[in-house]
Design a protein around this motif. Structure first.
Motif, PDB file in Angstrom:
ATOM      1  N   VAL B 170       0.845  -1.196   0.000  1.00  0.00           N
ATOM      2  CA  VAL B 170       0.000   0.000   0.000  1.00  0.00           C
ATOM      3  C   VAL B 170       0.880   1.246   0.000  1.00  0.00           C
ATOM      4  O   VAL B 170       2.035   1.205   0.442  1.00  0.00           O
ATOM      5  CB  VAL B 170      -0.950   0.022   1.221  1.00  0.00           C
ATOM      6  N   GLY B 179       1.509  -5.728   6.216  1.00  0.00           N
ATOM      7  CA  GLY B 179       1.924  -5.975   4.843  1.00  0.00           C
ATOM      8  C   GLY B 179       3.028  -5.029   4.406  1.00  0.00           C
ATOM      9  O   GLY B 179       3.665  -4.355   5.220  1.00  0.00           O
ATOM     10  N   HIS B 180       3.239  -4.974   3.113  1.00  0.00           N
ATOM     11  CA  HIS B 180       4.276  -4.112   2.569  1.00  0.00           C
ATOM     12  C   HIS B 180       3.766  -2.677   2.433  1.00  0.00           C
ATOM     13  O   HIS B 180       2.570  -2.444   2.279  1.00  0.00           O
ATOM     14  CB  HIS B 180       4.695  -4.599   1.179  1.00  0.00           C
ATOM     15  N   VAL B 181       4.706  -1.734   2.453  1.00  0.00           N
ATOM     16  CA  VAL B 181       4.399  -0.345   2.147  1.00  0.00           C
ATOM     17  C   VAL B 181       5.383   0.098   1.079  1.00  0.00           C
ATOM     18  O   VAL B 181       6.602   0.014   1.279  1.00  0.00           O
ATOM     19  CB  VAL B 181       4.517   0.565   3.389  1.00  0.00           C
ATOM     20  N   GLY B 182       4.847   0.546  -0.043  1.00  0.00           N
ATOM     21  CA  GLY B 182       5.705   0.960  -1.149  1.00  0.00           C
ATOM     22  C   GLY B 182       4.963   0.745  -2.451  1.00  0.00           C
ATOM     23  O   GLY B 182       3.773   0.434  -2.450  1.00  0.00           O
TER      24      GLY B 182
END
Lengths: 171, 272
Positions: B170, B179-182
């Motif tokens: 996100v 989760g991932h950030v990017g």
């Protein structure tokens, strides 16, 4: 490398140096330079929730992530911590160790159990000062990582997933 | 079979809110259904008295029913999003090219979606999961603005259990997001893609698709095995009006899904 829960492992051995050289970040680096880095390196493992560093702290280490997932974050008054970006397997964790005044610009926390090579930043900086060849090889790898993150930050600034135009503009 | 330019009547059988501005409608034909479609094709959805918009088909069933996911960005889409159970709408189509997901059989299927771009890809994924043994890997990489703006969020677990490797990133997240950030292209680095065996299907904002396709090309995935879904101002759906022209293509007929070796030179022209 030690299992998660042991904050710091043993210094990287000769066998570990080969493992260090196989890390995606260092792939292709001459063995002699990897050996120098290995002397300033140890394996580390962190449970989810372990804080690697806090904004404003001294950037005296950096990590090459082997497995797991780390969030870069920043605190803001009246809000929960904001996640800036996440990093994972194959990534370099920590850039501020290379930029004076060597202070962390963000915090970093393990989101999952994470294993990494931890490198002593002053020792690596000193080794680079003493051997520009090593410094160049390292910068050749740091620059793409930094460039990729700058690129990603610019793309996120575009807010591409927002609705195209204001409501009412579209069909 | 209905005439290609006359809408067939469909009734909203079910309405599911995906995000604050996006809903998924399950539609059932009232009379004769529109012809069978392939994953990636679109219909012209008609909100009676308001207008028509092109919307990708995101699923089928039950029976001759269709599933379409709509984001409220204007008068027509707001009306469609507000359509409640039992409300009548019109559908024309199906139109355009499709994902040709079978082309990935025997190798790795990589699906990269940004925002509501997951909707046109959902049915391709479901088709692949239905024939999971034909694919070495099925990898799904999803980018969303925030966790709250992730579409089909409640389906991800089922996709994983079905054999897909699903990763979500996100742009904006608060503490507690695991989760991932990017940007979604960063997930490519973690996916261990085998470029020689990968077929990639990409849908999302055009900038996101260009960047993803470029990253895949840099990893060694041939342009002809990268497929993107392009959008222009589709009006007639039958290649008559010319509103959706992109260079030599009319995207309602020659698209929306085209291979990147065709798309890349066209996307590089600013005024197209």
């Amino acid at each position: 490398m030690t299992a998660p829960g042991t904050p710091h492992g043993e210094p990287v051995s000769v066998a570990g140096a080969a493992e260090l050289g196989g890390h995606a970040f260092l792939r292709g680096m001459p063995d002699a330079y990897v050996a120098v880095l290995a002397r300033a390196c140890r394996g580390t493992a962190a449970r989810a929730g372990h804080r690697f560093f806090e904004e404003g702290g001294t950037a005296d280490r950096f990590w090459l992530i082997v497995s797991g997932h780390v969030a870069l974050d920043v605190s803001a008054p009246g809000r929960s911590r904001l996640i800036v970006e996440t990093l994972g397997k194959g990534d370099l964790l920590g850039l501020s160790w290379l930029v004076p005044p060597y202070e962390w610009q963000f915090g970093a926390i393990a989101v999952q159990d994470t294993m990494a090579f931890e490198l002593n930043a002053p020792a690596v900086r000193a080794a680079c000062e003493g051997d520009p060849g090593l410094g160049y090889e390292l910068l050749r790898r740091v620059m793409p990582a930094a460039s990729s993150r700058l690129h990603a930050a610019r793309i996120r600034m575009l807010d591409l997933y927002a609705a195209a135009g204001q409501a009412g503009d579209g069909p | 079979m209905t005439a290609p330019t006359l809408p067939a009547r469909y009734r909203v059988a079910e309405r599911r809110g995906e995000t604050h501005d996006t809903v998924t409608l399950a539609l059932q034909p009232v009379d004769q259904p529109i012809p069978a479609h392939q994953p990636g094709q679109f219909t012209m959805m008609y909100a009676p008295g308001i207008g028509e918009v092109p919307i990708s088909i995101s699923g089928t069933g039950p029976g001759a029913g269709l599933v379409q996911t709509v984001r409220a960005v204007g008068a027509v889409t707001r009306a469609l999003c507000a359509a409640g159970q039992g409300q009548m709408i019109g559908l024309r189509g199906p139109y355009g090219t499709h994902w040709e997901v079978d082309r990935a059989a025997g190798g790795d299927l990589l699906i990269v979606a940004g925002g509501i771009g997951l909707a046109p890809l959902r049915e391709a994924l479901l088709a692949a999961l239905g024939n999971g043994a034909r694919y070495r890997r099925i990898v799904v990489l999803i980018g969303a603005r925030s966790p709250a703006e992730l579409v089909f969020g409640q389906e991800l677990g089922g996709w994983r259990r079905g054999g897909a490797e699903v990763e979500v990133t996100v742009d904006q997240a608060m503490e507690g997001w695991a989760g991932h950030v990017g940007v979604v292209t960063q997930l490519l680095g973690y996916a261990d893609i085998d470029p020689a065996r990968t077929t990639a299907l990409i849908c999302g904002p055009e900038v996101m698709m260009r960047l993803t396709a470029r990253e895949l090309r840099a990893l060694g995935v041939p342009a002809a095995r990268i497929r993107v879904s392009l959008e222009r101002n589709m009006r007639c759906g039958v290649a008559e009006c010319g509103h959706c022209q992109l260079g030599p293509l009319l995207l309602c007929r020659d698209g929306p899904v085209i291979s990147y070796d065709v798309a890349a030179p066209l996307l590089a022209i600013r005024e197209l």
